[in-house]
Write a protein that holds these residues in place. Structure first.
Motif, PDB file in Angstrom:
ATOM      1  N   THR A  95      45.000  -9.303  33.455  1.00  0.00           N
ATOM      2  CA  THR A  95      44.521  -8.061  32.844  1.00  0.00           C
ATOM      3  C   THR A  95      43.740  -8.351  31.567  1.00  0.00           C
ATOM      4  OG1 THR A  95      46.386  -6.792  33.728  1.00  0.00           O
ATOM      5  CG2 THR A  95      45.271  -5.881  31.810  1.00  0.00           C
ATOM      6  N   GLY A  99      39.838  -7.496  31.696  1.00  0.00           N
ATOM      7  CA  GLY A  99      39.491  -6.241  31.048  1.00  0.00           C
ATOM      8  C   GLY A  99      38.785  -6.375  29.720  1.00  0.00           C
ATOM      9  N   GLY A 103      34.938  -5.261  28.908  1.00  0.00           N
ATOM     10  CA  GLY A 103      34.744  -4.167  27.974  1.00  0.00           C
ATOM     11  C   GLY A 103      33.833  -4.543  26.824  1.00  0.00           C
ATOM     12  N   GLY A 122      35.873   0.093  35.836  1.00  0.00           N
ATOM     13  CA  GLY A 122      37.089   0.453  35.117  1.00  0.00           C
ATOM     14  C   GLY A 122      37.705   1.742  35.625  1.00  0.00           C
ATOM     15  N   TYR A 126      41.328   1.730  37.962  1.00  0.00           N
ATOM     16  CA  TYR A 126      42.456   2.437  37.340  1.00  0.00           C
ATOM     17  C   TYR A 126      43.037   3.486  38.289  1.00  0.00           C
ATOM     18  CZ  TYR A 126      45.186   5.116  33.986  1.00  0.00           C
ATOM     19  OH  TYR A 126      46.215   5.759  33.326  1.00  0.00           O
ATOM     20  N   SER A 201      43.468  -3.700  34.524  1.00  0.00           N
ATOM     21  CA  SER A 201      42.312  -4.073  33.707  1.00  0.00           C
ATOM     22  C   SER A 201      41.401  -2.885  33.428  1.00  0.00           C
ATOM     23  CB  SER A 201      41.499  -5.179  34.404  1.00  0.00           C
ATOM     24  OG  SER A 201      40.885  -4.704  35.594  1.00  0.00           O
ATOM     25  N   GLY A 202      41.453  -1.849  34.276  1.00  0.00           N
ATOM     26  CA  GLY A 202      40.622  -0.676  34.052  1.00  0.00           C
ATOM     27  C   GLY A 202      40.879  -0.010  32.711  1.00  0.00           C
ATOM     28  N   PHE A 204      41.902  -1.505  29.961  1.00  0.00           N
ATOM     29  CA  PHE A 204      41.390  -2.346  28.874  1.00  0.00           C
ATOM     30  C   PHE A 204      39.866  -2.397  28.852  1.00  0.00           C
ATOM     31  CE2 PHE A 204      45.752  -3.646  29.197  1.00  0.00           C
ATOM     32  CZ  PHE A 204      46.114  -3.816  27.871  1.00  0.00           C
ATOM     33  N   VAL A 205      39.240  -2.225  29.996  1.00  0.00           N
ATOM     34  CA  VAL A 205      37.778  -2.135  30.007  1.00  0.00           C
ATOM     35  C   VAL A 205      37.327  -0.948  29.161  1.00  0.00           C
ATOM     36  CG1 VAL A 205      35.782  -1.570  31.444  1.00  0.00           C
ATOM     37  CG2 VAL A 205      37.369  -3.336  32.190  1.00  0.00           C
ATOM     38  N   THR A 208      38.549  -1.364  25.344  1.00  0.00           N
ATOM     39  CA  THR A 208      37.784  -2.398  24.640  1.00  0.00           C
ATOM     40  C   THR A 208      36.365  -1.916  24.356  1.00  0.00           C
ATOM     41  OG1 THR A 208      39.060  -4.125  25.757  1.00  0.00           O
ATOM     42  CG2 THR A 208      36.997  -4.793  24.730  1.00  0.00           C
TER      43      THR A 208
END
Length: 321
Positions: A95, A99, A103, A122, A126, A201-202, A204-205, A208
């Motif tokens: 992740t 991500g 981002g 992202g 998610y 990771s979506g 955090f994309v 970020t």
């Protein structure tokens, strides 16, 4: 948080449909045998008495005894917890490394096609259910391409007796110096951990990118560009370092979601961890084991939140405790 959670779980287990005694003895057991078993397990007492008995038991650091298998609840948890933590940590690493760079890159290419594509990625990942993602990865990389195994922690030639030091297979294979076994462990770990990593990771994309956009508008970034510092260094060394501070808080909060998704991931990949143990014992109505697993999960999340708070103060000089 732990107290509220264990109280809710205690009440919900006892009001939900299903009787653990009938599950053990069968629906056709004589009524007197069922009542005797209920008395033996303490289920004939008023709910409030059962609750305070459970709290007194926890105060002695005793998670109780399984209703079904007549063993201490802590025993299967000890056997399974390393598998869950190993999966959760590697999933969080994926992740982190998927991500955050995506981002940051999207923020540096704001309002371009690449920015739009990453933001779309992202939003999509998610919304994808983690079990569906796991099934698709199994189908593509396990069944069609045959690159990765689709179930289990190790192959048939790697024996569990090799991992008696810590229970963490990656660490144990390194400690005994068996790097072929280490590759086998990593081979089995890849698909379930990348499943968790991609789905989470979506978040955090998007986070970020939002923090990076704020950082890139800051005066220190303008000053760095004015001094002729290369744009990559401005973005990834100056801006990302400051944008990472709020991301750290989200990293701790997402660990709770990671453990929740681990239940579905472990079931999908036949991963022998605590989440799969929890699901099995829910089917069996094994109250003490279910409660014990939830308490351990809550303690792990609380510990991670505490560690994140401490690290937050260490990396941000503006925060003082």
């Amino acid at each position: 948080m732990v107290f509220i959670l264990l109280s809710l779980v205690f009440v919900v287990l006892r009001v939900m449909p299903g009787d653990p005694v009938k599950s053990m003895l069968g629906a056709h057991a004589p009524p007197d045998v069922i009542e005797a078993k209920r008395a033996e397990l303490g289920l004939d007492k008023p709910l409030i008495i059962q609750y305070f008995d459970y709290l007194k038991q926890l105060a002695r650091f005793d998670l109780g005894e399984s209703m079904i298998f007549k063993q201490k609840v802590i025993q299967p948890i000890k056997e399974k917890i390393a598998a869950t933590l190993e999966l959760a940590v590697t999933g969080m690493l994926f992740t982190f490394f998927i991500g955050i760079p995506l981002g940051a890159f999207a923020a540096s290419k704001r309002r371009t096609g690449r920015d739009f594509a990453i933001r779309l990625y992202g939003n999509i990942v998610y919304c994808i259910p983690v079990y569906w993602m796991g099934l698709m990865l199994q189908l593509v990389f396990g069944v069609w391409l045959r690159w990765f195994p689709i179930a289990g922690r190790t192959g048939a030639r790697v024996f569990p007796s090799m991992f008696e030091k810590t229970g963490f297979y990656i660490i144990d294979t390194i400690l005994i110096g068996d790097f072929s076994a280490l590759l086998n462990v990593l081979h089995h770990l890849f698909l379930p951990s990348i499943t968790l990593g991609i789905v989470l990771s979506g978040v955090f994309v998007r986070l970020t990118r939002a923090n990076m956009l704020d950082a890139l508008r800051s005066d220190y970034v303008l000053a760095a560009r004015a001094r002729g510092i290369p744009e990559k260094k401005v973005v990834y060394s100056h801006a990302l370092k400051n944008a990472f501070i709020p991301l750290l808080t989200m990293l701790g909060l997402q660990f709770a979601l990671l453990l929740a998704n681990a239940i579905l991931t472990e079931t999908t990949f036949s991963w022998p961890g605590m989440a799969r143990l929890l699901l099995e014992r829910i089917y069996l109505r094994d109250y003490p084991t279910i409660q014990g697993v939830i308490v351990i999960f809550a303690l792990i999340v609380s510990a991670i939140s505490l560690i994140v708070d401490i690290v937050y103060a260490l990396i941000d000089p503006r925060v003082k405790y």
